[in-house]
Motif scaffolding. Structure first.
Motif, PDB file in Angstrom:
ATOM      1  N   GLU A 121     -50.441   0.409  -2.922  1.00 53.17           N
ATOM      2  CA  GLU A 121     -49.918   1.214  -4.027  1.00 53.17           C
ATOM      3  C   GLU A 121     -50.545   2.606  -4.034  1.00 53.17           C
ATOM      4  OE1 GLU A 121     -49.735   1.233  -8.924  1.00 53.17           O
ATOM      5  OE2 GLU A 121     -50.497  -0.527  -7.853  1.00 53.17           O
ATOM      6  N   LEU A 122     -51.852   2.677  -3.799  1.00 51.27           N
ATOM      7  CA  LEU A 122     -52.535   3.975  -3.778  1.00 51.27           C
ATOM      8  C   LEU A 122     -52.082   4.833  -2.600  1.00 51.27           C
ATOM      9  CD1 LEU A 122     -56.174   2.877  -4.725  1.00 51.27           C
ATOM     10  CD2 LEU A 122     -54.582   4.214  -6.139  1.00 51.27           C
ATOM     11  N   ALA A 123     -51.844   4.198  -1.450  1.00 53.93           N
ATOM     12  CA  ALA A 123     -51.474   4.944  -0.246  1.00 53.93           C
ATOM     13  C   ALA A 123     -50.017   5.402  -0.263  1.00 53.93           C
ATOM     14  CB  ALA A 123     -51.730   4.083   0.994  1.00 53.93           C
ATOM     15  N   LEU A 124     -49.099   4.533  -0.696  1.00 51.42           N
ATOM     16  CA  LEU A 124     -47.676   4.835  -0.634  1.00 51.42           C
ATOM     17  C   LEU A 124     -47.100   5.352  -1.944  1.00 51.42           C
ATOM     18  CD1 LEU A 124     -46.328   1.769   1.421  1.00 51.42           C
ATOM     19  CD2 LEU A 124     -47.034   4.018   2.264  1.00 51.42           C
ATOM     20  N   GLY A 125     -47.767   5.046  -3.044  1.00 45.15           N
ATOM     21  CA  GLY A 125     -47.176   5.330  -4.342  1.00 45.15           C
ATOM     22  C   GLY A 125     -46.292   4.176  -4.778  1.00 45.15           C
ATOM     23  N   ARG A 126     -45.944   4.153  -6.048  1.00 37.42           N
ATOM     24  CA  ARG A 126     -45.168   3.014  -6.570  1.00 37.42           C
ATOM     25  C   ARG A 126     -43.772   2.939  -5.958  1.00 37.42           C
ATOM     26  NH1 ARG A 126     -47.227   4.582 -12.104  1.00 37.42           N
ATOM     27  NH2 ARG A 126     -49.029   3.252 -12.506  1.00 37.42           N
ATOM     28  N   THR A 127     -43.072   4.061  -5.873  1.00 38.10           N
ATOM     29  CA  THR A 127     -41.687   4.024  -5.397  1.00 38.10           C
ATOM     30  C   THR A 127     -41.600   3.522  -3.961  1.00 38.10           C
ATOM     31  OG1 THR A 127     -41.000   5.811  -6.872  1.00 38.10           O
ATOM     32  CG2 THR A 127     -39.630   5.403  -4.938  1.00 38.10           C
ATOM     33  N   ARG A 128     -42.396   4.100  -3.063  1.00 35.89           N
ATOM     34  CA  ARG A 128     -42.341   3.665  -1.662  1.00 35.89           C
ATOM     35  C   ARG A 128     -42.799   2.219  -1.500  1.00 35.89           C
ATOM     36  NH1 ARG A 128     -44.306   9.028  -1.020  1.00 35.89           N
ATOM     37  NH2 ARG A 128     -42.826  10.368   0.094  1.00 35.89           N
ATOM     38  N   SER A 129     -43.765   1.804  -2.320  1.00 33.65           N
ATOM     39  CA  SER A 129     -44.223   0.412  -2.265  1.00 33.65           C
ATOM     40  C   SER A 129     -43.086  -0.543  -2.615  1.00 33.65           C
ATOM     41  CB  SER A 129     -45.403   0.195  -3.207  1.00 33.65           C
ATOM     42  OG  SER A 129     -46.514   0.967  -2.831  1.00 33.65           O
ATOM     43  N   LEU A 130     -42.290  -0.188  -3.630  1.00 33.02           N
ATOM     44  CA  LEU A 130     -41.188  -1.048  -4.041  1.00 33.02           C
ATOM     45  C   LEU A 130     -40.060  -1.045  -3.018  1.00 33.02           C
ATOM     46  CD1 LEU A 130     -40.951  -0.503  -7.904  1.00 33.02           C
ATOM     47  CD2 LEU A 130     -42.323  -2.120  -6.582  1.00 33.02           C
ATOM     48  N   VAL A 131     -39.773   0.109  -2.414  1.00 37.29           N
ATOM     49  CA  VAL A 131     -38.740   0.163  -1.364  1.00 37.29           C
ATOM     50  C   VAL A 131     -39.145  -0.717  -0.188  1.00 37.29           C
ATOM     51  CG1 VAL A 131     -37.642   1.637   0.359  1.00 37.29           C
ATOM     52  CG2 VAL A 131     -37.838   2.423  -2.006  1.00 37.29           C
ATOM     53  N   LEU A 132     -40.407  -0.647   0.210  1.00 32.84           N
ATOM     54  CA  LEU A 132     -40.897  -1.500   1.291  1.00 32.84           C
ATOM     55  C   LEU A 132     -40.721  -2.977   0.941  1.00 32.84           C
ATOM     56  CD1 LEU A 132     -42.390  -1.781   4.009  1.00 32.84           C
ATOM     57  CD2 LEU A 132     -44.546  -1.693   2.725  1.00 32.84           C
ATOM     58  N   SER A 133     -41.012  -3.334  -0.304  1.00 34.45           N
ATOM     59  CA  SER A 133     -40.850  -4.721  -0.746  1.00 34.45           C
ATOM     60  C   SER A 133     -39.391  -5.163  -0.659  1.00 34.45           C
ATOM     61  CB  SER A 133     -41.357  -4.865  -2.186  1.00 34.45           C
ATOM     62  OG  SER A 133     -42.729  -4.586  -2.275  1.00 34.45           O
ATOM     63  N   LEU A 134     -38.463  -4.280  -1.040  1.00 34.86           N
ATOM     64  CA  LEU A 134     -37.045  -4.625  -0.977  1.00 34.86           C
ATOM     65  C   LEU A 134     -36.578  -4.829   0.462  1.00 34.86           C
ATOM     66  CD1 LEU A 134     -35.635  -2.178  -3.673  1.00 34.86           C
ATOM     67  CD2 LEU A 134     -35.830  -4.659  -3.864  1.00 34.86           C
ATOM     68  N   LEU A 135     -37.038  -3.992   1.377  1.00 36.29           N
ATOM     69  CA  LEU A 135     -36.630  -4.125   2.776  1.00 36.29           C
ATOM     70  C   LEU A 135     -37.121  -5.442   3.380  1.00 36.29           C
ATOM     71  CD1 LEU A 135     -37.216  -0.470   4.053  1.00 36.29           C
ATOM     72  CD2 LEU A 135     -35.052  -1.551   3.406  1.00 36.29           C
ATOM     73  N   THR A 136     -38.374  -5.786   3.104  1.00 35.91           N
ATOM     74  CA  THR A 136     -38.892  -7.057   3.631  1.00 35.91           C
ATOM     75  C   THR A 136     -38.221  -8.244   2.946  1.00 35.91           C
ATOM     76  OG1 THR A 136     -40.758  -6.978   2.076  1.00 35.91           O
ATOM     77  CG2 THR A 136     -41.113  -6.061   4.273  1.00 35.91           C
ATOM     78  N   GLY A 137     -37.859  -8.081   1.662  1.00 39.71           N
ATOM     79  CA  GLY A 137     -37.154  -9.152   0.959  1.00 39.71           C
ATOM     80  C   GLY A 137     -35.769  -9.394   1.525  1.00 39.71           C
TER      81      GLY A 137
END
Length: 393
Positions: free
Chosen positions: A277-293
């Motif tokens: 979260e600190l490295a990517l920020g909240r938005t990029r962290s959530l996009v990454l989660s959606l792609l892996t999901g």
């Protein structure tokens, strides 16, 4: 860095034990159900009933969590779950087991889970400081997901292979031990109330707060779509994976191990979620989660190789825990304590209330078009959610 404290670690222990029991039960119910029927609709219906209370009872569970001592609500819910499993175990031992009895028990377990989990999220800011929530949630998810999805599925598979009696007696005992651990969490955890209100007033107040906060509203809708897709996939995946007539031809034990790859990824990511979260920020962290999901739910549509599926499940599990740590910690910071039960339940009404709908849709669609198109459609739905991801926080 401030210590999380003894009360937190007792809560952590109780949560881990509860989730281990829950993980065993959810796998065991599906595996025992296919001993009574091979109908996709009936198997999917069991998962629908188990998660249905999040659709019809979540708001009232939130009101309850904001009116009573949250620790006592969790204790009562676990007493009910242990009792239901003990009763089911006795019925099976006496030869009265059936798919319809599994439906009744699943509904009771779902109702108790709704109360327990709503109170559990509302109690955490009372146990640790709000500045410690990301770390506390990371550690809690490490225990919960490891127990629920890493240890629970293979244990559930082995127990079902030993017999339905063992599969349901073991989690009943685990819930009893969880009750003991939670009993020794000191303090009172009732939210302060400034005036007497009706249940209807409480419901409206909680929903209004959730709806008027743009970030919370969008996140609830996104989680709802995500859970619809993952519930659809997981519900029918047992038919794709288990048995000599299935596409993958796995045994119950192998199926449990395959599902545990999701939890293994979640466990690994739980220690890195704060840094991600600190490295990517909240938005990029959530996009990454959606792609892996999307990869997690879609991979069975393109391969039956258990090693490839297991690797993708690992990445998908990692994405899920990153999403949960980011979103739950944010929600616990935004929502005032006296509204936290209702805010949590309102979020989960949308987010988790879609689970039974996803399970039901999967069962009906699979009867018509087969299993693989359902997996592909679930992946497409999750990819579409990327467009909703908030750009500003």
């Amino acid at each position: 860095m401030t210590a999380l404290g003894t009360a937190y670690w007792r809560l952590w222990s109780s949560s881990g034990l509860s989730n281990l029991a829950d993980g065993i039960v959810k796998v065991a119910l599906g595996l025992v159900a296919v001993q009574y029927t091979r109908s996709p609709a009936l198997v999917a219906g069991l998962a629908t009933v188990l998660s249905l209370p999040w659709l019809v009872f979540a708001l009232h569970a939130g009101v309850l969590a904001d009116r009573v001592d949250r620790r006592r609500a969790m204790l009562t819910a676990n007493v009910i779950r242990a009792g239901l499993l003990a009763s089911l175990t006795a019925a099976i031992a006496l030869g009265f087991g059936s798919i319809w009895l599994l439906y009744v028990v699943a509904l009771g377990l779902g109702l108790a889970e709704t109360v327990h989990d709503t109170a559990a999220q509302a109690i955490l800011p009372q146990v640790v400081g709000r500045d410690q929530l990301t770390r506390a949630n990371s550690r809690l998810y490490a225990a919960e997901l490891t127990a629920n999805e890493f240890a629970g599925p293979p244990v559930g598979g082995f127990l079902v292979a030993a017999g339905a009696f063992a599969a349901f007696a073991a989690p009943s005992a685990l819930w009893i031990v969880a009750i003991v651990a939670l009993f020794f969490v000191p303090g009172s955890f009732r939210a302060e109330r400034t005036r007497e209100t009706s249940v209807r007033e409480d419901l409206v107040e909680g929903l209004r707060f959730l709806w008027e906060n743009r970030i919370l509203r969008i996140l609830a809708i996104m989680v709802g779509g995500f859970n619809f897709a993952t519930s659809a996939m997981i519900t029918i995946f047992v038919l794709h994976a288990v048995g000599p007539s299935s596409a993958m031809g796995l045994s119950e034990q192998a199926y449990g191990f395959l599902l545990s790859a999701i939890a293994l990824g979640s466990f690994a990511a739980s220690f890195a979620a704060e840094r991600i979260e600190l490295a990517l920020g909240r938005t990029r962290s959530l996009v990454l989660s959606l792609l892996t999901g999307a990869a997690l739910v879609g991979i069975p549509a393109v391969t039956t190789n258990p090693y490839v599926i297991g690797a993708v499940f690992f990445l998908g599990g990692a994405g899920v825990v990153v999403w949960n740590v980011v979103v739950v910690s944010l929600r616990q910071r935004i929502i005032p304590d006296h509204l936290l039960g209702r805010g949590t339940s309102g979020h989960r009404l949308v987010a988790w209330g879609t689970k039974p709908l996803g399970a039901l849709a999967a069962g009906l669609l699979a009867e018509v078009v087969g299993l693989r198109p359902v997996f592909a459609g679930a992946a497409a739905l999750i990819l579409a959610l990327v467009l909703l991801c908030p750009r500003e926080w």
